[in-house]
Design a protein around this motif. Sequence first.
Motif, PDB file in Angstrom:
ATOM      1  N   TYR A  25      -6.314 -21.627   6.411  1.00  0.00           N
ATOM      2  CA  TYR A  25      -4.435 -21.749   6.022  1.00  0.00           C
ATOM      3  C   TYR A  25      -3.195 -21.627   5.871  1.00  0.00           C
ATOM      4  O   TYR A  25      -2.576 -21.663   6.512  1.00  0.00           O
ATOM      5  CB  TYR A  25      -5.215 -22.128   4.785  1.00  0.00           C
ATOM      6  N   THR A  31      -4.243 -28.691   6.588  1.00  0.00           N
ATOM      7  CA  THR A  31      -4.642 -28.607   5.842  1.00  0.00           C
ATOM      8  C   THR A  31      -5.678 -28.358   5.205  1.00  0.00           C
ATOM      9  O   THR A  31      -6.275 -28.352   6.079  1.00  0.00           O
ATOM     10  CB  THR A  31      -4.223 -29.965   6.484  1.00  0.00           C
ATOM     11  N   GLN A  32      -5.458 -28.263   4.161  1.00  0.00           N
ATOM     12  CA  GLN A  32      -7.203 -27.870   3.457  1.00  0.00           C
ATOM     13  C   GLN A  32      -8.032 -29.191   4.048  1.00  0.00           C
ATOM     14  O   GLN A  32      -8.823 -29.007   4.076  1.00  0.00           O
ATOM     15  CB  GLN A  32      -6.705 -28.077   1.984  1.00  0.00           C
ATOM     16  N   ALA A  33      -7.535 -30.398   4.661  1.00  0.00           N
ATOM     17  CA  ALA A  33      -8.565 -31.543   4.730  1.00  0.00           C
ATOM     18  C   ALA A  33      -8.900 -31.691   6.440  1.00  0.00           C
ATOM     19  O   ALA A  33      -9.638 -31.422   6.203  1.00  0.00           O
ATOM     20  CB  ALA A  33      -7.943 -32.813   5.065  1.00  0.00           C
ATOM     21  N   GLY A  36     -11.309 -28.588   5.499  1.00  0.00           N
ATOM     22  CA  GLY A  36     -13.113 -29.117   5.079  1.00  0.00           C
ATOM     23  C   GLY A  36     -13.336 -29.750   6.450  1.00  0.00           C
ATOM     24  O   GLY A  36     -14.911 -28.940   6.289  1.00  0.00           O
ATOM     25  N   ASN A  42     -15.776 -30.603   1.372  1.00  0.00           N
ATOM     26  CA  ASN A  42     -14.828 -31.138   0.843  1.00  0.00           C
ATOM     27  C   ASN A  42     -13.353 -30.469   0.104  1.00  0.00           C
ATOM     28  O   ASN A  42     -13.609 -29.378   0.294  1.00  0.00           O
ATOM     29  CB  ASN A  42     -15.212 -31.560  -0.303  1.00  0.00           C
ATOM     30  N   ARG A  43     -12.748 -30.812   0.289  1.00  0.00           N
ATOM     31  CA  ARG A  43     -11.484 -30.959  -0.222  1.00  0.00           C
ATOM     32  C   ARG A  43     -11.151 -29.824  -1.243  1.00  0.00           C
ATOM     33  O   ARG A  43     -10.692 -28.560  -1.492  1.00  0.00           O
ATOM     34  CB  ARG A  43      -9.747 -31.633  -0.086  1.00  0.00           C
ATOM     35  N   VAL A  46     -12.730 -26.226  -0.510  1.00  0.00           N
ATOM     36  CA  VAL A  46     -11.590 -25.945  -0.170  1.00  0.00           C
ATOM     37  C   VAL A  46     -10.471 -25.029  -0.885  1.00  0.00           C
ATOM     38  O   VAL A  46     -10.331 -23.906  -0.687  1.00  0.00           O
ATOM     39  CB  VAL A  46     -10.765 -26.843   0.914  1.00  0.00           C
ATOM     40  N   ASN A  47     -10.326 -25.957  -2.138  1.00  0.00           N
ATOM     41  CA  ASN A  47      -9.184 -25.150  -2.284  1.00  0.00           C
ATOM     42  C   ASN A  47      -9.563 -24.677  -3.468  1.00  0.00           C
ATOM     43  O   ASN A  47      -8.935 -23.145  -4.019  1.00  0.00           O
ATOM     44  CB  ASN A  47      -7.952 -26.536  -3.741  1.00  0.00           C
TER      45      ASN A  47
END
Length: 325
Positions: A25, A31-33, A36, A42-43, A46-47
């Motif tokens: 990141y 991106t987070q997607a 993932g 999944n996102r 990741v978050n």
Amino acid sequence: MNDESLLVLPVDRDEQLATRAAWLYFVAGLTQAQIGKKLGINRIRVNRLLAQAREQGMVQIRITGRLADCVALENRLTERFGLDQAIIVPTPPDPALVRHVIGAAAGSALAERLKDGMSVGVGWGRTLRLSLRSVPRRPLRRVSVVSLMGGLTRGAAVNPHETASHLADLIDAQCYYIAAPALADTEATRDLLAQQPMLRDVFDRLRKVDLVLVSAGGLAADSTINQVDLISAADAGSLKEAGAVGDLCAHWLDIHGRLVDHPLNKRAVGLSPLDLKAVPCVIVASGGADKVDVLHGALEGGMVDILITDEATASGILATADRVM
């Protein structure tokens, strides 16, 4: 060498994932997607991993831009109190994060000043514990770290001994502790402890340190000193009645930086804030509404060379200075 002779280190999968996610990141720019998909999660996961990486100090973000409002406050504080430097950071929307942003700035400021042959005195508290996340591991030569006060009588992450030993580990330094409680049971006990050769040696070292990093403590119910039960609610009340607004190293000050006349100050086992005036460089890192008055006291008392705090606290200090002058 066969496979059985190899040392197998345990692997924390969550830590590995958080580190990979943070690298992808912040460094690779995914991106987070995309992260993932690459890691097979999944996102939302990741978050959470990115939040974990920031919270555990895996990610250290350095912002080099300067905010005009912060610079203006730095200049006013430096001029008003004769400081060598003031470092003001933006106040985060969540008050719980104030110590995080101040700690990050304090760790960077400390790291910039560490050098071979130096002796460093270290206080305690949650802000200082967080500050060490921003001190990179770097072996130095002939360096010592000395705890400024006695320890707690029960284990805690903010124990003064833990803070000093963590910093010493980061810079490969000798570490010296005051092998006594932060508060003795009586003044006579404090005096007896101070006469012991081992403690006299540590106090002698404290009076010769080149740099001090310390945080101020307030008297609010959620202050560190209350949360670790170093003082009671009754103590806090009588301290306020005596004019105390907070402490430096378990020594309580009034709004003008004078030690209050209270039994606890006669039981404190550690370097007095008054002795900080003789230290070449004293960094005080602290912030929050309950720290405004004690920081003003430390500043007016001439105990600070470098102040690190947030915008709201800085503004409060200046308002207090105008009010009590």
